[in-house]
Write a protein that holds these residues in place. Sequence first.
Motif, PDB file in Angstrom:
ATOM      1  N   UNK A  18       0.833  -1.201   0.000  1.00 49.73           N
ATOM      2  CA  UNK A  18       0.000   0.000   0.000  1.00 49.73           C
ATOM      3  C   UNK A  18       0.865   1.247   0.000  1.00 49.73           C
ATOM      4  N   UNK A  19       0.454   2.233  -0.782  1.00 49.56           N
ATOM      5  CA  UNK A  19       1.105   3.542  -0.762  1.00 49.56           C
ATOM      6  C   UNK A  19       0.031   4.614  -0.644  1.00 49.56           C
ATOM      7  N   UNK A  20       0.450   5.781  -0.189  1.00 47.70           N
ATOM      8  CA  UNK A  20      -0.460   6.922  -0.074  1.00 47.70           C
ATOM      9  C   UNK A  20       0.002   8.029  -1.006  1.00 47.70           C
ATOM     10  N   UNK A  29       8.238  10.247  -3.711  1.00 47.57           N
ATOM     11  CA  UNK A  29       8.358   9.364  -2.547  1.00 47.57           C
ATOM     12  C   UNK A  29       7.423   8.165  -2.664  1.00 47.57           C
ATOM     13  N   UNK A  30       6.159   8.405  -2.995  1.00 47.80           N
ATOM     14  CA  UNK A  30       5.219   7.285  -3.054  1.00 47.80           C
ATOM     15  C   UNK A  30       5.546   6.351  -4.217  1.00 47.80           C
ATOM     16  N   UNK A  31       6.033   6.891  -5.320  1.00 49.26           N
ATOM     17  CA  UNK A  31       6.410   6.040  -6.444  1.00 49.26           C
ATOM     18  C   UNK A  31       7.659   5.226  -6.117  1.00 49.26           C
ATOM     19  N   UNK A  32       8.574   5.819  -5.359  1.00 50.19           N
ATOM     20  CA  UNK A  32       9.760   5.078  -4.917  1.00 50.19           C
ATOM     21  C   UNK A  32       9.353   3.908  -4.022  1.00 50.19           C
ATOM     22  N   UNK A 212      -1.866  -6.161   7.839  1.00 53.13           N
ATOM     23  CA  UNK A 212      -0.767  -6.040   8.800  1.00 53.13           C
ATOM     24  C   UNK A 212      -0.194  -4.630   8.695  1.00 53.13           C
ATOM     25  N   UNK A 213      -0.218  -3.914   9.807  1.00 51.48           N
ATOM     26  CA  UNK A 213       0.367  -2.571   9.868  1.00 51.48           C
ATOM     27  C   UNK A 213       1.635  -2.627  10.699  1.00 51.48           C
ATOM     28  N   UNK A 214       2.731  -2.116  10.161  1.00 55.54           N
ATOM     29  CA  UNK A 214       3.994  -2.124  10.891  1.00 55.54           C
ATOM     30  C   UNK A 214       3.915  -1.173  12.082  1.00 55.54           C
ATOM     31  N   UNK A 215       4.183  -1.698  13.261  1.00 55.18           N
ATOM     32  CA  UNK A 215       4.229  -0.862  14.469  1.00 55.18           C
ATOM     33  C   UNK A 215       5.535  -0.086  14.494  1.00 55.18           C
ATOM     34  N   UNK A 216       5.446   1.220  14.607  1.00 55.82           N
ATOM     35  CA  UNK A 216       6.661   2.029  14.633  1.00 55.82           C
ATOM     36  C   UNK A 216       7.098   2.387  16.052  1.00 55.82           C
ATOM     37  N   UNK A 217       6.152   2.347  16.975  1.00 54.47           N
ATOM     38  CA  UNK A 217       6.470   2.724  18.354  1.00 54.47           C
ATOM     39  C   UNK A 217       5.358   2.270  19.280  1.00 54.47           C
ATOM     40  N   UNK A 218       5.637   2.292  20.575  1.00 58.40           N
ATOM     41  CA  UNK A 218       4.606   1.985  21.563  1.00 58.40           C
ATOM     42  C   UNK A 218       3.517   3.053  21.523  1.00 58.40           C
ATOM     43  N   UNK A 219       3.927   4.302  21.275  1.00 64.41           N
ATOM     44  CA  UNK A 219       2.961   5.398  21.189  1.00 64.41           C
ATOM     45  C   UNK A 219       1.974   5.208  20.062  1.00 64.41           C
ATOM     46  N   UNK A 220       2.466   4.709  18.924  1.00 66.82           N
ATOM     47  CA  UNK A 220       1.582   4.439  17.781  1.00 66.82           C
ATOM     48  C   UNK A 220       0.580   3.359  18.140  1.00 66.82           C
ATOM     49  N   UNK A 275       4.927   4.225   5.213  1.00 63.49           N
ATOM     50  CA  UNK A 275       6.203   4.890   4.961  1.00 63.49           C
ATOM     51  C   UNK A 275       7.424   4.009   5.135  1.00 63.49           C
ATOM     52  N   UNK A 276       7.243   2.793   5.609  1.00 64.27           N
ATOM     53  CA  UNK A 276       8.369   1.859   5.791  1.00 64.27           C
ATOM     54  C   UNK A 276       8.359   0.770   4.719  1.00 64.27           C
ATOM     55  N   UNK A 277       8.055   1.153   3.500  1.00 64.23           N
ATOM     56  CA  UNK A 277       7.991   0.173   2.411  1.00 64.23           C
ATOM     57  C   UNK A 277       9.320  -0.538   2.209  1.00 64.23           C
ATOM     58  N   UNK A 278      10.414   0.147   2.494  1.00 64.55           N
ATOM     59  CA  UNK A 278      11.732  -0.459   2.306  1.00 64.55           C
ATOM     60  C   UNK A 278      11.980  -1.638   3.251  1.00 64.55           C
ATOM     61  N   UNK A 279      11.119  -1.790   4.260  1.00 66.78           N
ATOM     62  CA  UNK A 279      11.274  -2.926   5.198  1.00 66.78           C
ATOM     63  C   UNK A 279      10.542  -4.182   4.700  1.00 66.78           C
ATOM     64  N   UNK A 280       9.644  -4.030   3.727  1.00 69.47           N
ATOM     65  CA  UNK A 280       8.820  -5.152   3.281  1.00 69.47           C
ATOM     66  C   UNK A 280       9.634  -6.312   2.712  1.00 69.47           C
ATOM     67  N   UNK A 281      10.618  -6.067   1.825  1.00 72.52           N
ATOM     68  CA  UNK A 281      11.389  -7.210   1.311  1.00 72.52           C
ATOM     69  C   UNK A 281      12.037  -8.040   2.420  1.00 72.52           C
TER      70      UNK A 281
END
Length: 289
Positions: A18-20, A29-32, A212-220, A275-281
């Motif tokens: 998913x991208x926004x 950025x979104x195309x990258x 599945x949404x990547x958790x970025x922090x406890x605050x999130x 925003x963490x698409x680079x972590x998906x692979x």
Amino acid sequence: MSKLKESLEKGKFVITGEIAPPKGTDVSKCLHEAEVIKDRVVAVNVTDLQSSVMKAGSLVVSKLLLDRNIEPVFQLTCRDRNRLALQSDLLSVAILGVENVLCLTGDFTTLGDHPEAKPVFDLDSVQLINTAKTLEGGFDMAGKPLEGNPKFFLGAVVNPGAVPLEPQLIKMEKKVKAGVRFFQTQAVYEPEKFAAFIEKVKHLNVPIMAGVVLLKSAGMAKFMNANVAGVSVPEALIDRMQKSTDKVKTSIEITVELIKELKGLCQGIHIMPLGWADKIPEILEQAGI
């Protein structure tokens, strides 16, 4: 034919991303992000003013993905358009060659960055699905014939963690009867509850992709628990993120664990990287997918 449609119909385990679109005109950025994941996913959702935040449109970004040989899933919400505009956008996206359409009712405008905006909600998601099928049949909602029929692979969303769950189940059945061919879910963090949900809907015989949404922090995590209906991040996961000295690594570990637990329960995973698409692979590599 849509690669997403072909993969699901062949019973393959499917991964979507998913991208926004940007809040502005710079789409780099979104195309990258889409380029980073294109070889690891079957299709990429393009969000439509998600959370009622004003951004560029999903239609134009879907076309930009097509131009880069990346299959889009065009998200279309009822919140901002009446039936004229919804039908027009469905025809427009079909003309561009986009087949995958995810039909959503949409979040209330009061949740977004323009809370004074007037919501439309002329149709809801079930009516939008019916409308898309009517267009496929060669007519508009007023019964007027079309000059050329669109072709769609229609999807919808479901919230397996909703309380109470029954309204979700009822609406899910209505969506299937209307013509939905696949579902993507709200974020799942409790595989046991998801398994119970799957047991209740298996008779529908429609592919379901766990969100599945990547958790970025406890605050999130705490924010989602407080503000996103039907999403419950267990305290154990919040505690792990809170204590972590490498939050990116911990987030990846949690996501991999979730995917491993979920993949035996459903037909695919829909990853929302925020925003963490680079972590998906790396995530998919560790998850053995």
